[in-house]
Design a protein around this motif. Sequence first.
Motif, PDB file in Angstrom:
ATOM      1  N   HIS A   1     -94.311  33.412  35.036  1.00  0.00           N
ATOM      2  CA  HIS A   1     -95.590  33.339  35.737  1.00  0.00           C
ATOM      3  C   HIS A   1     -95.318  33.724  37.183  1.00  0.00           C
ATOM      4  N   LEU A   2     -95.901  34.835  37.595  1.00  0.00           N
ATOM      5  CA  LEU A   2     -95.679  35.371  38.924  1.00  0.00           C
ATOM      6  C   LEU A   2     -96.982  35.270  39.698  1.00  0.00           C
ATOM      7  N   GLY A   3     -96.901  34.889  40.969  1.00  0.00           N
ATOM      8  CA  GLY A   3     -98.155  34.721  41.683  1.00  0.00           C
ATOM      9  C   GLY A   3     -98.042  34.905  43.180  1.00  0.00           C
TER      10      GLY A   3
ATOM     11  N   PRO B   1    -101.974  38.963  30.686  1.00  0.00           N
ATOM     12  CA  PRO B   1    -102.861  37.951  31.266  1.00  0.00           C
ATOM     13  C   PRO B   1    -102.755  37.978  32.791  1.00  0.00           C
ATOM     14  N   LEU B   2    -103.879  38.091  33.459  1.00  0.00           N
ATOM     15  CA  LEU B   2    -103.923  38.147  34.914  1.00  0.00           C
ATOM     16  C   LEU B   2    -105.143  37.354  35.362  1.00  0.00           C
TER      17      LEU B   2
ATOM     18  N   GLY C   1    -109.146  30.304  49.743  1.00  0.00           N
ATOM     19  CA  GLY C   1    -108.410  31.481  49.314  1.00  0.00           C
ATOM     20  C   GLY C   1    -108.386  31.621  47.801  1.00  0.00           C
ATOM     21  N   THR C   2    -107.487  32.487  47.350  1.00  0.00           N
ATOM     22  CA  THR C   2    -107.373  32.809  45.929  1.00  0.00           C
ATOM     23  C   THR C   2    -105.908  32.816  45.535  1.00  0.00           C
ATOM     24  N   GLN C   3    -105.630  32.170  44.415  1.00  0.00           N
ATOM     25  CA  GLN C   3    -104.291  32.240  43.818  1.00  0.00           C
ATOM     26  C   GLN C   3    -104.371  33.261  42.692  1.00  0.00           C
ATOM     27  N   VAL C   4    -103.456  34.222  42.679  1.00  0.00           N
ATOM     28  CA  VAL C   4    -103.398  35.228  41.622  1.00  0.00           C
ATOM     29  C   VAL C   4    -102.161  34.934  40.780  1.00  0.00           C
ATOM     30  N   VAL C   5    -102.359  34.827  39.466  1.00  0.00           N
ATOM     31  CA  VAL C   5    -101.253  34.519  38.558  1.00  0.00           C
ATOM     32  C   VAL C   5    -101.181  35.584  37.469  1.00  0.00           C
ATOM     33  N   PHE C   6    -100.022  36.204  37.362  1.00  0.00           N
ATOM     34  CA  PHE C   6     -99.737  37.231  36.364  1.00  0.00           C
ATOM     35  C   PHE C   6     -98.712  36.643  35.400  1.00  0.00           C
ATOM     36  N   THR C   7     -99.033  36.629  34.119  1.00  0.00           N
ATOM     37  CA  THR C   7     -98.084  36.152  33.122  1.00  0.00           C
ATOM     38  C   THR C   7     -97.375  37.369  32.531  1.00  0.00           C
ATOM     39  N   LEU C   8     -96.074  37.407  32.741  1.00  0.00           N
ATOM     40  CA  LEU C   8     -95.254  38.523  32.270  1.00  0.00           C
ATOM     41  C   LEU C   8     -94.503  38.087  31.017  1.00  0.00           C
ATOM     42  N   PHE C   9     -94.789  38.752  29.917  1.00  0.00           N
ATOM     43  CA  PHE C   9     -94.086  38.499  28.666  1.00  0.00           C
ATOM     44  C   PHE C   9     -92.988  39.531  28.493  1.00  0.00           C
ATOM     45  N   ARG C  10     -91.812  39.066  28.103  1.00  0.00           N
ATOM     46  CA  ARG C  10     -90.725  39.997  27.780  1.00  0.00           C
ATOM     47  C   ARG C  10     -91.125  40.757  26.519  1.00  0.00           C
ATOM     48  N   GLN C  11     -91.042  42.067  26.578  1.00  0.00           N
ATOM     49  CA  GLN C  11     -91.390  42.910  25.441  1.00  0.00           C
ATOM     50  C   GLN C  11     -90.201  43.010  24.477  1.00  0.00           C
ATOM     51  N   PRO C  12     -90.460  43.299  23.203  1.00  0.00           N
ATOM     52  CA  PRO C  12     -89.370  43.410  22.240  1.00  0.00           C
ATOM     53  C   PRO C  12     -88.325  44.432  22.724  1.00  0.00           C
TER      54      PRO C  12
ATOM     55  N   ASP D   1     -88.985  44.614  35.780  1.00  0.00           N
ATOM     56  CA  ASP D   1     -90.423  44.522  35.520  1.00  0.00           C
ATOM     57  C   ASP D   1     -91.040  43.415  36.375  1.00  0.00           C
ATOM     58  N   ALA D   2     -90.380  42.267  36.444  1.00  0.00           N
ATOM     59  CA  ALA D   2     -90.871  41.145  37.259  1.00  0.00           C
ATOM     60  C   ALA D   2     -90.946  41.548  38.735  1.00  0.00           C
ATOM     61  N   GLN D   3     -89.943  42.258  39.223  1.00  0.00           N
ATOM     62  CA  GLN D   3     -89.956  42.697  40.622  1.00  0.00           C
ATOM     63  C   GLN D   3     -91.081  43.700  40.880  1.00  0.00           C
ATOM     64  N   ALA D   4     -91.331  44.579  39.916  1.00  0.00           N
ATOM     65  CA  ALA D   4     -92.426  45.548  40.057  1.00  0.00           C
ATOM     66  C   ALA D   4     -93.773  44.838  40.077  1.00  0.00           C
ATOM     67  N   VAL D   5     -93.942  43.829  39.236  1.00  0.00           N
ATOM     68  CA  VAL D   5     -95.194  43.056  39.220  1.00  0.00           C
ATOM     69  C   VAL D   5     -95.388  42.360  40.566  1.00  0.00           C
ATOM     70  N   MET D   6     -94.327  41.747  41.095  1.00  0.00           N
ATOM     71  CA  MET D   6     -94.453  41.072  42.393  1.00  0.00           C
ATOM     72  C   MET D   6     -94.810  42.067  43.491  1.00  0.00           C
ATOM     73  N   ALA D   7     -94.260  43.266  43.445  1.00  0.00           N
ATOM     74  CA  ALA D   7     -94.612  44.290  44.436  1.00  0.00           C
ATOM     75  C   ALA D   7     -96.092  44.642  44.327  1.00  0.00           C
ATOM     76  N   ASP D   8     -96.604  44.735  43.097  1.00  0.00           N
ATOM     77  CA  ASP D   8     -98.030  45.017  42.893  1.00  0.00           C
ATOM     78  C   ASP D   8     -98.889  43.882  43.447  1.00  0.00           C
TER      79      ASP D   8
END
Length: 134
Positions: free
Chosen positions: A7-9, A84-85, A93-104, A114-121
């Motif tokens: 869960h990245l936020g 899920p976003l 304010g607003t809390q933004v939470v991105f759930t990152l699932f490891r893909q097969p 992938d997690a670092q790219a999501v955090m950059a976004d």
Amino acid sequence: MSEDVRHLGVSIAVPLARAYAFAHRPDNFPLWAAGLSSSLHHDGQHWVAQTPAGPAVVMFAPPNDYGILDHHVRIAGQPDIYIPLRMIAHGDGTQVVFTLFRQPDMNDAVFEADAQAVMADLEALKRLLEQAAG
């Protein structure tokens, strides 16, 4: 199992209504979500993005009152990727939470990248919204 999900936020100093009004529009995603790239475009009834694996159909959650920005990415011959976003009101304010699932077949290094790219976004979204509110 917990190592398969992150869960990245970020916290954004903008009210939920304003943050969601910008972020829920698919045509704004390329402004902050590098994973969807500038190739995201509306093609008939679908949104399509070019990926290294070929064209991807992106299906977004319809506009809603709950801050849900979930979307699915479909690349031919591969399982759908569910993303899920959520945007959640938190005080003024607003809390933004991105759930990152490891893909097969995703190894630790790729999952971490992938997690670092999501955090950059998410940080890009935060900058855009806070600068606009400035």
